[in-house]
Design a protein around this motif. Sequence first.
Motif, PDB file in Angstrom:
ATOM      1  N   THR A  93       0.817  -1.212   0.000  1.00  0.00           N
ATOM      2  CA  THR A  93       0.000   0.000   0.000  1.00  0.00           C
ATOM      3  C   THR A  93       0.849   1.260   0.000  1.00  0.00           C
ATOM      4  O   THR A  93       0.495   2.254  -0.644  1.00  0.00           O
ATOM      5  CB  THR A  93      -0.957   0.025   1.208  1.00  0.00           C
ATOM      6  OG1 THR A  93      -0.214  -0.163   2.417  1.00  0.00           O
ATOM      7  CG2 THR A  93      -2.003  -1.073   1.093  1.00  0.00           C
ATOM      8  N   ARG A 125      -9.347   0.350  -0.023  1.00  0.00           N
ATOM      9  CA  ARG A 125      -8.710  -0.806  -0.668  1.00  0.00           C
ATOM     10  C   ARG A 125      -9.064  -2.079   0.080  1.00  0.00           C
ATOM     11  O   ARG A 125      -9.429  -2.039   1.260  1.00  0.00           O
ATOM     12  CB  ARG A 125      -7.200  -0.611  -0.756  1.00  0.00           C
ATOM     13  CG  ARG A 125      -6.521  -0.391   0.566  1.00  0.00           C
ATOM     14  CD  ARG A 125      -5.025  -0.084   0.413  1.00  0.00           C
ATOM     15  NE  ARG A 125      -4.765   1.170  -0.237  1.00  0.00           N
ATOM     16  CZ  ARG A 125      -4.153   1.287  -1.411  1.00  0.00           C
ATOM     17  NH1 ARG A 125      -3.750   0.215  -2.054  1.00  0.00           N
ATOM     18  NH2 ARG A 125      -3.945   2.473  -1.941  1.00  0.00           N
ATOM     19  N   THR A 130      -5.215  -5.565  -1.134  1.00  0.00           N
ATOM     20  CA  THR A 130      -4.887  -4.154  -1.388  1.00  0.00           C
ATOM     21  C   THR A 130      -5.492  -3.581  -2.668  1.00  0.00           C
ATOM     22  O   THR A 130      -5.216  -2.439  -3.020  1.00  0.00           O
ATOM     23  CB  THR A 130      -3.356  -3.885  -1.415  1.00  0.00           C
ATOM     24  OG1 THR A 130      -2.795  -4.340  -2.643  1.00  0.00           O
ATOM     25  CG2 THR A 130      -2.657  -4.539  -0.235  1.00  0.00           C
ATOM     26  N   ARG A 131      -6.344  -4.326  -3.378  1.00  0.00           N
ATOM     27  CA  ARG A 131      -6.953  -3.781  -4.590  1.00  0.00           C
ATOM     28  C   ARG A 131      -7.905  -2.641  -4.243  1.00  0.00           C
ATOM     29  O   ARG A 131      -8.609  -2.689  -3.249  1.00  0.00           O
ATOM     30  CB  ARG A 131      -7.689  -4.871  -5.369  1.00  0.00           C
ATOM     31  CG  ARG A 131      -6.765  -5.751  -6.191  1.00  0.00           C
ATOM     32  CD  ARG A 131      -7.461  -6.994  -6.718  1.00  0.00           C
ATOM     33  NE  ARG A 131      -6.597  -7.713  -7.642  1.00  0.00           N
ATOM     34  CZ  ARG A 131      -5.588  -8.514  -7.259  1.00  0.00           C
ATOM     35  NH1 ARG A 131      -5.341  -8.679  -5.967  1.00  0.00           N
ATOM     36  NH2 ARG A 131      -4.846  -9.136  -8.153  1.00  0.00           N
ATOM     37  N   THR A 132      -7.924  -1.641  -5.107  1.00  0.00           N
ATOM     38  CA  THR A 132      -8.826  -0.504  -4.975  1.00  0.00           C
ATOM     39  C   THR A 132      -9.900  -0.605  -6.054  1.00  0.00           C
ATOM     40  O   THR A 132      -9.783  -1.414  -6.984  1.00  0.00           O
ATOM     41  CB  THR A 132      -8.069   0.819  -5.144  1.00  0.00           C
ATOM     42  OG1 THR A 132      -7.575   0.889  -6.492  1.00  0.00           O
ATOM     43  CG2 THR A 132      -6.909   0.929  -4.167  1.00  0.00           C
ATOM     44  N   CYS A 165     -12.647  -6.870  -1.482  1.00  0.00           N
ATOM     45  CA  CYS A 165     -13.067  -6.874  -2.881  1.00  0.00           C
ATOM     46  C   CYS A 165     -14.027  -8.013  -3.205  1.00  0.00           C
ATOM     47  O   CYS A 165     -14.595  -8.047  -4.296  1.00  0.00           O
ATOM     48  CB  CYS A 165     -11.850  -6.942  -3.797  1.00  0.00           C
ATOM     49  SG  CYS A 165     -10.889  -8.465  -3.643  1.00  0.00           S
TER      50      CYS A 165
END
Length: 473
Positions: A93, A125, A130-132, A165
């Motif tokens: 991040t 995120r 950590t995907r946004t 996510c």
Amino acid sequence: MQQERMPPLPARLGLACYKCFKEEGVRLSRCGGCHRISYCSPECQKLDWKGHKPMCKALSAIENGKISMAAATLFFSLPNEPTTDLNVLDKITNAHGSNMLRFCQLTLKRPATMAEGNIVGWEPRCMVCTRTDQLIRMEAAKNGTTSEPLAHLIPCPQCNISFCCSPAHWEAARALHHGPCEEGHDGLSHCEMNREVRGDVMFEEAIAGAHDESGQFLWAPDRVKAAWSSLAAVSWVTELGDEMRSAIRVPEERSMAPWIRAASDNLTMPMTILYALEQLKEDDAWTRKHTLTIHIIGAGMKEIQGAMVFEEILHRLPEIKTLKLVLCGPELPGNRVPKVTQMDTCPDCTKGGRRRVHEYVADTYHGYVESQGTKFEKPDLCIAFNSGASQESTHTWPATFKLLVGRKIPSVFTAYNREEAVGEAALLRGEGARLHPALGPVKNPWGSIKVIPEPNRIHGFYAPNGWFAGGFQ
């Protein structure tokens, strides 16, 4: 003239209107350009467009592939499987946030403002990969799969400011999110700390502007204590709870916690000074001096705007006749010539002939000491609040460290979090300082208890003076 307030955390996360900050009773719509922030109405968006337009275009340029290698860099090191290794997550991040800001500044052709940087730093995120939202959309476009153009991460239904996510990633994150949080307090979980943060934001919005032009909540007791009493065995709640309830007239059925947390954000400065003096001094003779002199080094606008809370030092030390504060920092307004100001005191202090004198110097501390020459008088304590010496301000502090240690000036440094405290402690030891075990690196019992989620991280919180980096004499 009232200053324009910085958008609060929910607005940075797209959970409140970025212009008027409302989040209750309004229908929010995402900005159609950056998909990052939200507005409650076309009117608010129109009013904010001039300020938001540059950053909106910069964020859109990344997603639309107008910056070469941006997508490849942002996708690099994204884990395929969920992980709860905080070191791995923090590394990813931080790298992602730095890259995003760098790409945005290429489009802006200037450094980002604090508000613009906040949009990047607190980007929602997934807690375990950590995907946004932006990365999910970009990944879908890269793979040729379909994706809703405004798809969002799934928020925690309880705190609403932590995200995953997918349902599978929520299962992986559940134990971490609902387990005890190291940077929190009272054994609260990460989710419970998030809820406390949301409560503090709502409280702050309710009282914004009622106490101070900057929107700060400034409160300090207006009584004078009969005698000095140790701070070692008391806490914010036990020491101030009943007194504050009576002074502000909060009904018995309402919790004092939000009020105490808000007050602690500024009261941490005098309380940390008093606690540090108690730890460094061999006896309580310092509590009976005629004049107590404190040098606040690396001082900035927070110390100036919160100046009234320093009278709490006089109020807890009834035998002191004069409190002299020298506020020294290169970012202060003015110049290197000390400006002396006689501060107002409460009626009891005024009646007793007690004074509070503030001296302002726009200089580094080692520069100030050098300019004073033989006129320099060693203070009872030098203190640097949240100096950033191990991170943001590495170039200005080494000479001051050397001077403090060489002249054996009683000194204390605080930090926002453990990482900064440990880094500063190493720098101080490197200059020969022998650190007092109660003053760092260790959590500060009189640090602010109004915490803030760490930017560019998924877990963790920081607070003004949250940690002692080191104290020595």
